[in-house]
Scaffold this active site. Structure first.
Site, PDB file in Angstrom:
ATOM      1  N   CYS A 123     -80.153   7.241  -5.488  1.00  0.00           N
ATOM      2  CA  CYS A 123     -80.499   6.005  -4.793  1.00  0.00           C
ATOM      3  C   CYS A 123     -79.716   4.808  -5.320  1.00  0.00           C
ATOM      4  O   CYS A 123     -79.913   3.694  -4.857  1.00  0.00           O
ATOM      5  CB  CYS A 123     -81.998   5.744  -4.888  1.00  0.00           C
ATOM      6  SG  CYS A 123     -82.708   6.179  -6.468  1.00  0.00           S
ATOM      7  N   GLY A 133     -56.584   4.585 -16.741  1.00  0.00           N
ATOM      8  CA  GLY A 133     -56.959   5.923 -17.167  1.00  0.00           C
ATOM      9  C   GLY A 133     -56.963   6.903 -16.009  1.00  0.00           C
ATOM     10  O   GLY A 133     -56.573   8.072 -16.170  1.00  0.00           O
ATOM     11  N   SER A 188     -58.300   5.637 -21.532  1.00  0.00           N
ATOM     12  CA  SER A 188     -58.318   4.368 -20.809  1.00  0.00           C
ATOM     13  C   SER A 188     -58.743   3.253 -21.754  1.00  0.00           C
ATOM     14  O   SER A 188     -59.797   3.335 -22.396  1.00  0.00           O
ATOM     15  CB  SER A 188     -59.296   4.456 -19.625  1.00  0.00           C
ATOM     16  OG  SER A 188     -59.250   3.293 -18.842  1.00  0.00           O
TER      17      SER A 188
END
Length: 475
Positions: free
Chosen positions: A323, A69, A197
């Site tokens: 994070c 994709g 995709s």
């Protein structure tokens, strides 16, 4: 172990598995050859192209298969820009496009082109008027506009039909990235190019789709060869292509029933998570969204720790928190929306998900969040509740403005917000807490915390190190 990350890659559909195994026996030869085995391979390739084109809503000779994709996006954007170079060198994209689109935009800028980024609202949706304005106000000629059909992180469905109308009126082609939505049905509107995709709908990885409507100026970057109309060089992975087309037809046939069932499960998550877990923001459009995807963010939580805890509880989810990324910056989608990024969880249910699995996730989640918050020293709920908005902020008394400075330099999300929450009650009403931080996530999460906690975000200013974020206590 429940797998709740179908937006990244869906489990292989049974039809894809069957078609893949059959095509391994029948489709190994070169479809460009005229002998028996080559003719058999060509028949499989042509049938796969016809099935995929029907699912997309285009002609078979408008569609080619690519190795992924991402490759489809890059080739589609590059080909359209090259084909319309005389029209101009400006590319228009939304602020929440998939990274493959934004990387292509960066490459275009590096090559001397220009890019306009259209903003989104707090639900992650663009306004057709904003695209119209970008087209109308561009100081130079626009070669191409891009808009995803639905967002990969928060599930918001974009107004592709309306934007396609604006683009057609301006005589600018629109490329639609339909990776997240094609398994649920065709993309509406008079789009010019479309990419997708296979592994997003349960086909095998390594197959992408690129559709280019007749009449769209398109020039493939050299070197090219005779494969796939010269638009995707290299020997076709025929077994994977056959499996991708067969599974796309199968999932679209199941889409109406399965979408209704999964939407009910996602509605349960959207409603119950804020009831079960304090200090949570559910993000994305509550109505115009993909049926299987929901995203929420938890205050005072480290996203990576939260994902690890959920993994130990046997739930596979993903996150847009800074994070959990190697760059230590929040997801560009959450940043563009202006919503909380810390403790972000994306749940995307694959087809066939049982209601009992969702129920167990809702049972496990409150304890997981509580444990992570305790480890980080987050304020207790009763303490955090102090400072709810109780009316307009009074004018500060004459004299110096009461101010408390919190040094969070060198600390990562969600520590700066936790430290802000712990001290906000130490300044009088109308007083200011200044948080010093060099964490990029603070630029997003401190204003989001103020929005959720009923405090006033004053703004930011450069500091000797990092940035000073100023928050005024309202209650």
């Amino acid at each position: 172990m429940p797998y709740f990350d179908a937006a990244s890659s869906a489990p292989l559909h049974p039809v894809a598995r069957q078609a893949l195994l059959a095509a391994l026996d029948e489709g190994w030869a070169d479809p460009a050859r005229l002998y028996r085995e080559g003719r058999r391979a060509r028949l499989l390739l042509d049938a796969a192209r016809e099935a995929a084109a029907e699912a997309v809503g285009c002609r078979p000779d408008e569609l080619v298969f690519t190795p992924s994709g991402t490759r489809a996006v890059h080739d589609g954007i590059a080909g359209a820009l090259a084909g319309r170079r005389r029209a101009g060198r400006r590319l228009i994209v939304s602020a929440v496009e998939h990274s493959s689109v934004l990387h292509a935009a960066d490459a275009h800028e590096a090559d001397g082109g220009t890019v306009t980024e259209v903003p989104v609202d707090r639900t992650g949706r663009v306004a057709p008027d904003a695209y119209a304005a970008a087209l109308r106000e561009a100081p130079d000629g626009v070669a191409l506009a891009c808009l995803q059909s639905a967002n990969h992180e928060v599930g918001t469905v974009q107004p592709t039909t309306e934007v396609a109308e604006e683009c057609a009126a301006a005589d600018v082609p629109l490329l639609v990235d339909a990776a997240q939505s094609l398994g649920w049905g065709r993309t509406g509107g008079n789009w010019s190019l479309l990419t997708a995709s296979a592994h997003k709908w349960g086909g095998p990885a390594g197959v992408g789709l690129l559709a280019v409507r007749k009449g769209v100026r398109f020039r493939t970057a050299p070197p090219a060869d005779e494969r796939e109309s010269g638009r995707s060089p290299g020997f076709e992975n025929l077994p994977a292509i056959v499996a991708a087309a067969a599974s796309l037809r199968a999932v679209q046939a199941e889409a109406t029933t399965e979408a209704e069932r999964l939407r009910g499960l996602v509605d349960r998550i959207r409603a119950r998570v804020p009831e079960l877990v304090p200090e949570v923001e559910v993000v994305g459009d509550p109505e115009r969204r993909l049926p299987h995807l929901v995203t929420f963010s938890c205050l005072y939580v480290d996203g990576e720790a939260l994902l690890h805890e959920l993994d130990r509880a046997e739930f596979s989810v993903s996150s847009g928190s800074s994070c959990t990324s190697s760059t230590l910056t929040p997801s560009h989608v959450l940043r563009a929306m202006g919503v909380l990024s810390e403790g972000n969880v994306r749940v995307s249910l694959p087809r066939g998900t049982a209601g009992a699995e969702v129920d167990r996730f809702l049972e496990v989640l409150p304890g997981v969040v509580a444990r992570v918050r305790d480890r980080l020293g987050a304020p207790r709920r009763a303490d955090a509740a102090a400072g709810r908005d109780r009316g307009p902020c009074p004018e500060p008394e004459s004299g110096p403005e009461p101010e408390l400075v919190v040094d969070s330099l060198g600390k990562r999300c969600p520590i700066p917000v936790i430290e802000l929450a712990k001290v906000i009650g130490e300044v009088p009403v109308g007083g200011v807490v200044t948080v010093l931080s060099d964490d990029e996530a603070a630029r997003l999460d401190i204003p989001a915390w103020c929005e959720m906690r009923g405090q006033t975000y004053v703004g930011e200013r450069a500091a000797e190190r990092g940035v000073a974020y100023r928050v005024r206590r309202r209650a």
